[in-house]
Design a protein around this motif. Structure first.
Motif, short mmCIF file in Angstrom:
data_model
loop_
_atom_site.label_atom_id
_atom_site.label_comp_id
_atom_site.label_asym_id
_atom_site.label_seq_id
_atom_site.Cartn_x
_atom_site.Cartn_y
_atom_site.Cartn_z
N TYR A 59 -12.23 -16.31 -2.66
CA TYR A 59 -11.71 -15.00 -3.03
C TYR A 59 -10.39 -14.76 -2.32
O TYR A 59 -10.35 -14.66 -1.09
CB TYR A 59 -12.75 -13.93 -2.64
N HIS A 60 -9.32 -14.68 -3.09
CA HIS A 60 -7.99 -14.47 -2.54
C HIS A 60 -7.29 -13.37 -3.34
O HIS A 60 -6.45 -13.65 -4.19
CB HIS A 60 -7.17 -15.76 -2.57
N PRO A 61 -7.63 -12.12 -3.06
CA PRO A 61 -7.00 -11.03 -3.80
C PRO A 61 -5.53 -10.89 -3.42
O PRO A 61 -5.13 -11.25 -2.31
CB PRO A 61 -7.80 -9.80 -3.36
N GLU A 62 -4.75 -10.40 -4.36
CA GLU A 62 -3.33 -10.19 -4.11
C GLU A 62 -3.06 -8.69 -4.07
O GLU A 62 -3.29 -8.00 -5.05
CB GLU A 62 -2.50 -10.85 -5.21
N ILE A 63 -2.58 -8.23 -2.91
CA ILE A 63 -2.24 -6.82 -2.82
C ILE A 63 -0.75 -6.65 -3.12
O ILE A 63 0.03 -7.60 -3.00
CB ILE A 63 -2.63 -6.21 -1.46
N THR A 64 -0.39 -5.45 -3.52
CA THR A 64 1.00 -5.20 -3.89
C THR A 64 1.89 -5.11 -2.64
O THR A 64 1.40 -4.91 -1.52
CB THR A 64 1.13 -3.88 -4.67
N ASP A 65 3.18 -5.24 -2.85
CA ASP A 65 4.13 -5.08 -1.75
C ASP A 65 4.02 -3.69 -1.14
O ASP A 65 4.11 -3.53 0.07
CB ASP A 65 5.56 -5.33 -2.22
N PHE A 66 3.80 -2.69 -1.99
CA PHE A 66 3.64 -1.31 -1.51
C PHE A 66 2.42 -1.20 -0.59
O PHE A 66 2.50 -0.62 0.50
CB PHE A 66 3.51 -0.35 -2.69
N GLN A 67 1.29 -1.77 -1.00
CA GLN A 67 0.08 -1.74 -0.18
C GLN A 67 0.31 -2.49 1.13
O GLN A 67 -0.12 -2.04 2.20
CB GLN A 67 -1.10 -2.35 -0.96
N ARG A 68 0.99 -3.61 1.06
CA ARG A 68 1.28 -4.41 2.25
C ARG A 68 2.14 -3.61 3.24
O ARG A 68 1.87 -3.59 4.44
CB ARG A 68 2.01 -5.69 1.81
N ARG A 69 3.16 -2.92 2.71
CA ARG A 69 4.03 -2.10 3.58
C ARG A 69 3.25 -0.94 4.20
O ARG A 69 3.43 -0.63 5.38
CB ARG A 69 5.23 -1.58 2.80
N GLN A 70 2.41 -0.28 3.40
CA GLN A 70 1.62 0.84 3.92
C GLN A 70 0.77 0.41 5.11
O GLN A 70 0.61 1.17 6.05
CB GLN A 70 0.70 1.39 2.83
N LEU A 71 0.21 -0.78 5.03
CA LEU A 71 -0.67 -1.27 6.10
C LEU A 71 0.10 -1.96 7.23
O LEU A 71 -0.49 -2.33 8.24
CB LEU A 71 -1.72 -2.22 5.52
N GLY A 72 1.40 -2.15 7.05
CA GLY A 72 2.21 -2.80 8.08
C GLY A 72 1.89 -4.27 8.23
O GLY A 72 2.00 -4.83 9.32
N LEU A 73 1.54 -4.93 7.12
CA LEU A 73 1.20 -6.35 7.16
C LEU A 73 2.46 -7.19 7.00
O LEU A 73 3.18 -7.06 6.01
CB LEU A 73 0.21 -6.69 6.05
N GLU A 74 2.73 -8.04 7.97
CA GLU A 74 3.90 -8.90 7.94
C GLU A 74 3.59 -10.26 7.30
O GLU A 74 4.44 -10.86 6.67
CB GLU A 74 4.44 -9.11 9.36
N ALA A 75 2.36 -10.74 7.51
CA ALA A 75 1.97 -12.06 7.02
C ALA A 75 0.51 -12.00 6.55
O ALA A 75 -0.26 -11.15 7.03
CB ALA A 75 2.11 -13.10 8.12
N PRO A 76 0.12 -12.88 5.62
CA PRO A 76 -1.26 -12.85 5.13
C PRO A 76 -2.32 -12.95 6.24
O PRO A 76 -3.36 -12.32 6.17
CB PRO A 76 -1.34 -14.06 4.20
N GLU A 77 -2.02 -13.69 7.28
CA GLU A 77 -3.00 -13.84 8.37
C GLU A 77 -3.18 -12.57 9.20
O GLU A 77 -4.10 -12.48 10.01
CB GLU A 77 -2.67 -15.04 9.27
N ASP A 78 -2.33 -11.58 8.99
CA ASP A 78 -2.48 -10.29 9.67
C ASP A 78 -3.59 -9.45 9.06
O ASP A 78 -4.03 -8.47 9.65
CB ASP A 78 -1.18 -9.47 9.59
N ALA A 79 -4.03 -9.82 7.84
CA ALA A 79 -5.02 -9.02 7.12
C ALA A 79 -6.42 -9.61 7.23
O ALA A 79 -6.60 -10.82 7.20
CB ALA A 79 -4.63 -8.94 5.64
N VAL A 80 -7.39 -8.71 7.35
CA VAL A 80 -8.80 -9.05 7.22
C VAL A 80 -9.27 -8.36 5.95
O VAL A 80 -9.03 -7.16 5.78
CB VAL A 80 -9.62 -8.57 8.44
N VAL A 81 -9.90 -9.11 5.08
CA VAL A 81 -10.38 -8.57 3.81
C VAL A 81 -11.89 -8.40 3.88
O VAL A 81 -12.62 -9.37 4.12
CB VAL A 81 -9.98 -9.47 2.62
N LEU A 82 -12.33 -7.16 3.70
CA LEU A 82 -13.76 -6.84 3.69
C LEU A 82 -14.14 -6.39 2.29
O LEU A 82 -13.35 -5.75 1.60
CB LEU A 82 -14.06 -5.70 4.67
N VAL A 83 -15.35 -6.72 1.87
CA VAL A 83 -15.85 -6.26 0.57
C VAL A 83 -17.13 -5.47 0.81
O VAL A 83 -17.94 -5.80 1.67
CB VAL A 83 -16.07 -7.41 -0.43
N VAL A 84 -17.28 -4.41 0.03
CA VAL A 84 -18.46 -3.55 0.14
C VAL A 84 -19.64 -4.26 -0.51
O VAL A 84 -19.55 -4.73 -1.65
CB VAL A 84 -18.21 -2.18 -0.51
#
Length: 130
Positions: A59-84
């Motif tokens: 599972y490799h979802p793609e978030i938008t540039d806007f979403q990335r900027r809102q969260l302050g993510l600089e690189a993919p490894e900065d993100a943790v993806v959780l699913v409900v």
């Protein structure tokens, strides 16, 4: 162990709360209870969430540039993806269309709707191969 998370906007069903605690489930690597910090004592309102990297390695979802900027993510490894996770008598499903994306450095997070992607809202959770 508990980790403090702050949602950019309240997740569905939890308004007006934005401050949450992410608690490990003993004996289940990558499974967490997500509770509003306001109701954490007694955990009247909580969700179970899974670390997608542990349970859904394809599972490799793609978030938008806007979403990335809102969260302050600089690189993919900065993100943790959780699913409900939604346990039922027939098994457990996970919401792949609206993951919770966490900035691992800051604890800032958002439940995002994945745009132009064909992920299901109720995907059956299959056992992880050993």
């Amino acid at each position: 162990m508990s980790t403090a998370l702050t949602f950019l906007t309240p997740p569905p069903g939890f308004a007006p709360d934005v401050d949450f605690l992410l608690d490990d489930i003993d004996g289940a690597n990558g499974l967490y209870a997500l509770s509003s910090a306001a109701t954490a004592v007694g955990a009247a309102h909580r969700l179970f969430v899974l670390d997608a990297a542990v349970y859904l390695p394809q599972y490799h979802p793609e978030i938008t540039d806007f979403q990335r900027r809102q969260l302050g993510l600089e690189a993919p490894e900065d993100a943790v993806v959780l699913v409900v996770a939604n346990p039922t008598l027939d098994g457990t499903t996970v919401n792949l269309l609206a993951p919770i994306v966490v900035n691992a450095s800051t604890g800032s997070c958002a439940q995002v709707i994945l745009e132009n992607q064909d992920w299901p809202v109720r995907a059956p959770l299959e056992p992880v191969a050993a």
